[in-house]
Scaffold this motif. Structure first.
Motif, PDB file in Angstrom:
ATOM      1  N   GLN A   1      28.753  41.371  30.598  1.00 10.00           N
ATOM      2  CA  GLN A   1      27.799  41.805  31.615  1.00 10.00           C
ATOM      3  C   GLN A   1      26.720  40.767  31.918  1.00 10.00           C
ATOM      4  N   GLY A   2      26.574  39.753  31.052  1.00 11.96           N
ATOM      5  CA  GLY A   2      25.599  38.711  31.335  1.00 11.96           C
ATOM      6  C   GLY A   2      24.190  39.129  30.954  1.00 11.96           C
ATOM      7  N   PRO A   3      23.185  38.429  31.500  1.00  9.34           N
ATOM      8  CA  PRO A   3      21.796  38.730  31.134  1.00  9.34           C
ATOM      9  C   PRO A   3      21.326  40.073  31.681  1.00  9.34           C
ATOM     10  N   VAL A   4      20.675  40.849  30.831  1.00  8.51           N
ATOM     11  CA  VAL A   4      20.152  42.163  31.206  1.00  8.51           C
ATOM     12  C   VAL A   4      18.747  42.300  30.632  1.00  8.51           C
TER      13      VAL A   4
ATOM     14  N   ALA B   1      32.449  43.775  23.615  1.00  7.90           N
ATOM     15  CA  ALA B   1      33.117  42.946  24.627  1.00  7.90           C
ATOM     16  C   ALA B   1      32.484  43.139  26.000  1.00  7.90           C
ATOM     17  N   ALA B   2      32.194  44.395  26.339  1.00  4.42           N
ATOM     18  CA  ALA B   2      31.554  44.662  27.633  1.00  4.42           C
ATOM     19  C   ALA B   2      30.154  44.063  27.682  1.00  4.42           C
TER      20      ALA B   2
ATOM     21  N   GLY C   1      24.406  38.334  25.864  1.00  5.30           N
ATOM     22  CA  GLY C   1      25.376  38.199  24.787  1.00  5.30           C
ATOM     23  C   GLY C   1      25.881  36.781  24.607  1.00  5.30           C
ATOM     24  N   ASN C   2      25.763  35.964  25.643  1.00  7.95           N
ATOM     25  CA  ASN C   2      26.226  34.577  25.582  1.00  7.95           C
ATOM     26  C   ASN C   2      25.078  33.599  25.357  1.00  7.95           C
ATOM     27  N   GLN C   3      23.984  34.075  24.760  1.00  5.51           N
ATOM     28  CA  GLN C   3      22.808  33.219  24.620  1.00  5.51           C
ATOM     29  C   GLN C   3      23.098  31.976  23.779  1.00  5.51           C
ATOM     30  N   TYR C   4      23.900  32.124  22.743  1.00  4.37           N
ATOM     31  CA  TYR C   4      24.189  30.960  21.906  1.00  4.37           C
ATOM     32  C   TYR C   4      25.130  29.983  22.610  1.00  4.37           C
ATOM     33  N   ASN C   5      25.989  30.495  23.474  1.00  2.00           N
ATOM     34  CA  ASN C   5      26.821  29.599  24.282  1.00  2.00           C
ATOM     35  C   ASN C   5      25.953  28.790  25.232  1.00  2.00           C
TER      36      ASN C   5
END
Length: 199
Positions: free
Chosen positions: A133-136, A128-129, A147-151
């Motif tokens: 945290q977005g792009p790193v 979840a964290a 983590g949201n790349q597919y979104n």
């Protein structure tokens, strides 16, 4: 002459064919082939960049060749589950509606425990964290992980675009080849510029 009522006699259930009757040598060969395939997938599929860099097809430092024990374990578990639940296995031939009440309750409890285990793993592993945290930038693979790349990809496709609607670094925009990992690493270490925001 058959006695009356013999045709109503209860027929014995046909035995379910399993792979357990195979010889030990055949079983050992199957395990050996599976292990070779698992190591081949780990060495080739998950280290394609290493081999292409070593062959001079792409530029950059190939770095050390590291085998992931966790990936090997996961692939071995997947293979074992496939052998257990494949169509020719005994479990595949068990019909849910033919199971007894205790077996159905046990199956439901096992399913609930599996769901709770996956939920607990997701929380304890920090998934979840990681999503929040977005792009790193990951220095190990020399790439940005989000983590949201597919979104982001779904949003781009829904808007009729093949590129992601995300901010990019002006330094990357000014590079002749922004996909060169060595040049990207050099710019990052010398300027400390973020790959996405340029700050």
């Amino acid at each position: 002459m058959n006695k009356p009522g013999n045709h109503f006699a209860k027929k014995s259930m046909p035995a379910i064919k399993t792979k357990c009757e195979s010889s030990p040598s055949r079983l050992a060969m199957k395990v050996l082939v599976a292990l070779v395939a698992i190591f081949a997938i780990e060495a080739i599929v998950f280290h394609w960049r290493y081999w292409l860099t070593l062959a001079g097809i792409i530029s950059g430092n190939p770095g050390p060749f590291l085998i992931s024990k966790a990936r090997l374990a996961v692939m071995a578990i997947i293979y074992v589950l496939f052998e257990i639940f494949k169509p020719s296995s005994a479990i595949w031939n068990i019909k849910f509606f033919d199971m007894g009440a205790r077996a159905k309750v046990s199956l439901g409890i096992a399913f609930a425990i599996s769901c709770m285990g996956m939920g607990a793993f997701s929380q304890l592993s920090g998934q979840a964290a990681w999503l929040e945290q977005g792009p790193v930038y990951n220095e190990g693979i020399e790439a940005v992980q989000d983590g949201n790349q597919y979104n982001h990809l779904a949003d781009a496709l829904l808007s009729g675009s093949l590129s992601l609607d995300l901010p990019s670094s002006p330094i990357l925009d000014s590079m002749e080849n922004p996909y060169d990992p060595a040049l990207r690493r050099h710019c990052f270490t010398t300027t400390g510029t973020s790959w996405l925001a340029g700050s």
